[in-house]
Design an enzyme around this catalytic site. Sequence first.
Site, PDB file in Angstrom:
ATOM      1  N   SER A  75       0.822  -1.212   0.000  1.00 22.53           N
ATOM      2  CA  SER A  75       0.000   0.000   0.000  1.00 22.53           C
ATOM      3  C   SER A  75       0.852   1.256   0.000  1.00 22.53           C
ATOM      4  O   SER A  75       1.999   1.257   0.430  1.00 22.53           O
ATOM      5  CB  SER A  75      -0.907   0.027   1.225  1.00 22.53           C
TER       6      SER A  75
HETATM    7  N1  SAH Z   1      -0.785  -4.495   3.937  1.00 21.00           N
HETATM    8  C1  SAH Z   1      -0.082  -4.889   2.731  1.00 21.00           C
HETATM    9  C2  SAH Z   1      -0.856  -4.566   1.494  1.00 21.00           C
HETATM   10  C3  SAH Z   1      -1.552  -5.736   1.057  1.00 21.00           C
HETATM   11  S1  SAH Z   1      -2.491  -5.671  -0.432  1.00 21.00           S
HETATM   12  C4  SAH Z   1       1.298  -4.280   2.697  1.00 21.00           C
HETATM   13  O1  SAH Z   1       1.596  -3.432   3.517  1.00 21.00           O
HETATM   14  O2  SAH Z   1       2.097  -4.704   1.873  1.00 21.00           O
HETATM   15  C5  SAH Z   1      -3.801  -6.718   0.074  1.00 21.00           C
HETATM   16  C6  SAH Z   1      -3.448  -8.130   0.359  1.00 21.00           C
HETATM   17  O3  SAH Z   1      -4.631  -8.773   0.809  1.00 21.00           O
HETATM   18  C7  SAH Z   1      -2.961  -8.941  -0.814  1.00 21.00           C
HETATM   19  O4  SAH Z   1      -1.714  -9.462  -0.544  1.00 21.00           O
HETATM   20  C8  SAH Z   1      -4.010 -10.041  -0.974  1.00 21.00           C
HETATM   21  O5  SAH Z   1      -3.452 -11.281  -1.376  1.00 21.00           O
HETATM   22  C9  SAH Z   1      -4.582 -10.114   0.406  1.00 21.00           C
HETATM   23  N2  SAH Z   1      -5.924 -10.694   0.517  1.00 21.00           N
HETATM   24  C10 SAH Z   1      -6.999 -10.601  -0.304  1.00 21.00           C
HETATM   25  N3  SAH Z   1      -8.022 -11.301   0.202  1.00 21.00           N
HETATM   26  C11 SAH Z   1      -7.634 -11.828   1.361  1.00 21.00           C
HETATM   27  C12 SAH Z   1      -8.234 -12.651   2.357  1.00 21.00           C
HETATM   28  N4  SAH Z   1      -9.507 -13.081   2.277  1.00 21.00           N
HETATM   29  N5  SAH Z   1      -7.496 -13.012   3.426  1.00 21.00           N
HETATM   30  C13 SAH Z   1      -6.225 -12.611   3.555  1.00 21.00           C
HETATM   31  N6  SAH Z   1      -5.597 -11.854   2.655  1.00 21.00           N
HETATM   32  C14 SAH Z   1      -6.288 -11.444   1.577  1.00 21.00           C
END
Ligand code: SAH
Length: 679
Positions: A75
Site C-alpha cells: 500500500s
Molecule cells: N498491507 C499490505 C498490502 C496488502 S495488499 C502491505 O503493507 O504490503 C492486500 C493483500 O490482501 C494482498 O496481498 C491479498 O493477497 C490479500 N488478501 C486478499 N483477500 C484476502 C483474504 N480473504 N485473506 C487474507 N488476505 C487477503
Amino acid sequence: MGSVALNPDRPGEVKSFPALRAEMVKRHIAARGVRDELVLEAMGKVPRELFLPAKLREFAYEDSPLPIAGEQTISQPYIVAFMAEALMLKGGEKVLEIGAGSGYAAAVLSEIAADVYTVERLGPLAEEAAATLTELGYDNVHVLHGDGTKGWPEHAPYDAIVVAAGGPQVPEALKEQLKIGGRLVIPVGADQRTQELVRVVRLSKDEFRSEDIADVRFVPLIGEEGWAAAKGETAPARRALRPVAPDEETLVRNIADAAESFPSIEAADLSPLMERIGSARVVLLGEATHGTSEFYRMRERITRDLIVKKGFRFVAIEADWPDAARVDHYVRHFQYPPSEWTAFARFPTWMWRNTEVRDFVSWLRKHNGTVENTTRVAFHGLDLYSLYDSIRSVLNYLDEVDPASARVARERYGCLTPWQRDPATYGHAALTGSYPTCESDVAHALTDLLAKRRAYAEHDGERFLDAEQNARLVANAERYYRIMYYGSRASWNLRDSHMFDTLKNLLAFHGPDSKAVVWAHNSHVGNAAATEMVARGEHNIGQHCRKAFGAQAYLVGFGTHSGTVAAASDWGGPMEVKTVRPSLPNSYERLCHATGLPRFMLGLRGPGDLCGPEGLGRERLERAIGVIYRPETELASHYFQASLPQQFDEYIWFDDTRAVTPLETAEIAGLPDMYPFGV
Ligand code: SAH
C-alpha cells in the site's frame, strides 16, 4: 543502515534511506493531515525498502503503491498511515490485519501495538512477509496463511482490526472478533476496484456504529465472506508461519501435530493428560516464572482433577512450612485455634499472596467441606526459609503439650535468637568463628521432639507432624544459612533435599496409598540430570522423585514466549509487572512459539522422532524466570541448556501470558478472621 538510493527529485544526488524516509513522513504524510504522533513515529522507523523486491527499492519513499508478488501491491505509505490513525491506537493493543501482503503495514502497526496478527491468503506472500518480519526482528508480528475474512479467532478479541483489501461487505467474523469499544477499518464497495473506507466501532455485544471516512482503491478481498475466488482456485489452508531455522521446520510441524491445543484453561479437556498421568503417585507441576497467572490457574485445574478424579491426598508447594500450615488449617476446617501469623507475608509476597492462589484455596476449602474428615485434602509447604516462624511454632506446641520440654527447647533455640533480623548474618558469624555454631542445639531440639513422638502423637497426629516438620526445618535452615557461604551449589542441594525429605515424610504420614501434587518452579520440578545443573553438581526434587518413584513420578514443565510477569529487579525489592521478552532463537520456547498455537499440552514420554536426539531431545536453551527478572541480561541470567524430554514428562505451553494479581490489603481486610492471608 548503510543503504543509499538516488534522490528521485535531484538526479545524481545520493541520499540515505533514513533521510528519504524522514522526508516522506514530513512531505507526504504529516503535510497531508496525519497528526497522530505515534503513527508518524512508526512510519519514520520502518524500512519500507526492505519489504520491496530489490529492483524497486529505490522507489520505496515515493508515496505510491508498488507491485509485489502475486499481482498484489504494497500500500501507499499515506494510506497505511491514514488507516493506522483511523484505528485510534494508544499503544500496547492487540491488532488484527487482513492482507499482510509484504508485511510492511503490519510492521508499522507493530511499532505501536503490543502484538499484530496478520493474515494473508496467498501462500508465497505470507511466507515472504513472515521471513522479512523475522529477519528484521519484528517478533510481535504473527503471520497466518489463510482466508482473512474469517479472522484469526484463536487470538480474538482484538482492540483494532484493519483490512487492506476491499470486500462487498463487512465480514461478520471480523465484527465478532472485535473487542467492545474496538475499531474495525475496512474498504467496502459494490465494485471490486473502488471502495469507501469504513470505520466500524463496536459499542456493545450487538451494537455497531459505522462511518465512511475516505474514498479508496484496494485490491479485492477474496474469500468466504469476500469476493469469490477465481474458478478452480482452492481455499488456502490455515497455517501460522513463524519461520525458524529451515532445519527446524519439520520439528515445529511435528510439535504442532503432537500438541493437544486447548481453547482456554477453563475449557481444556484434561482427559488425555489424566490418562498419561495414570496411577502416578506424585505429580510435580512446574512453572517457568514465579509470577505468571496462566501457570497458577492451569495448575489449579489439573490439581482439582487429580483430587476429584484420582483421589490425590495433598498439595505441597514451594513455600515455607508454617505459612502453608496456616492455609492447611483453613482448608481442612481444623477446630483448634490457628497460629497468629500471616501467611506469605515475606518477600516475595506475590508468589503465593495472589488472587490465583486465593481462588484455589477457596475451592479447596469448599471441596473439603463436602468430604469426610479423614479424606480432606491437605496443603503443605516444602521450603525452609522460615527459621524463626518455625522456632516459634515448635515452642508454642511444646508450651501446650509439655511445658518442661518447652523450657529446654527454648534454651536450645536461644542460640539463634540474636540473628533474628537477618539469619544470613548468623551463617557468616558462625563460619568465621566469631560466633559458635548452633548446629548441635537445633539437632538436639529435633531429636528430643522425635524421642517423644509416641507420647505426643497420641494427642493429635496432625499437630505433632506440624511441630516435627518445623523442628526439621529449623535444623536444615540452620545449616542452610551456614553453608550459603560456601557457594550456591551446597545450599541449593540442601534446600532441594529438604523439600524432597519433607515430601517423603508427608507421603509416609498420609499413608501408603497417598498421592501428592507438588507445585514448584520448573528448576525444582524438572529432572536436574537433564539440564546444565548437572555440570554444576546440583540436584533437585524432580531428580530425587525420578530416582525414588521412577515412572510413578510425573514431571510437568510449563513455558511461555512473551507477555508480562510479576517479578522484582533485586532480592527484597518491590514487585513490578515486567514485560517478558520474546523468546530467543535456539530455545525450546522459540520452537513452541513457531507452532503458532496459543496454548497446548504435549506429552513427552512418547517414543519416536519427536522426542529423540534429532527432535526435541537435542539440547537447547530454556528460559527460567524466578522472583527476579532482569531482561537486560536475559541470555546470561535466565537461559540454561536442557534436554526437554529428559527433563519433563509433559510440557504445557502458553504463548502469551500475564502477571499474577497480588492480593491487595484492602481486599484482605474484608475477609473472615480465620482467613490465612490475613492483613
Ligand atoms: N498491507 C499490505 C498490502 C496488502 S495488499 C502491505 O503493507 O504490503 C492486500 C493483500 O490482501 C494482498 O496481498 C491479498 O493477497 C490479500 N488478501 C486478499 N483477500 C484476502 C483474504 N480473504 N485473506 C487474507 N488476505 C487477503
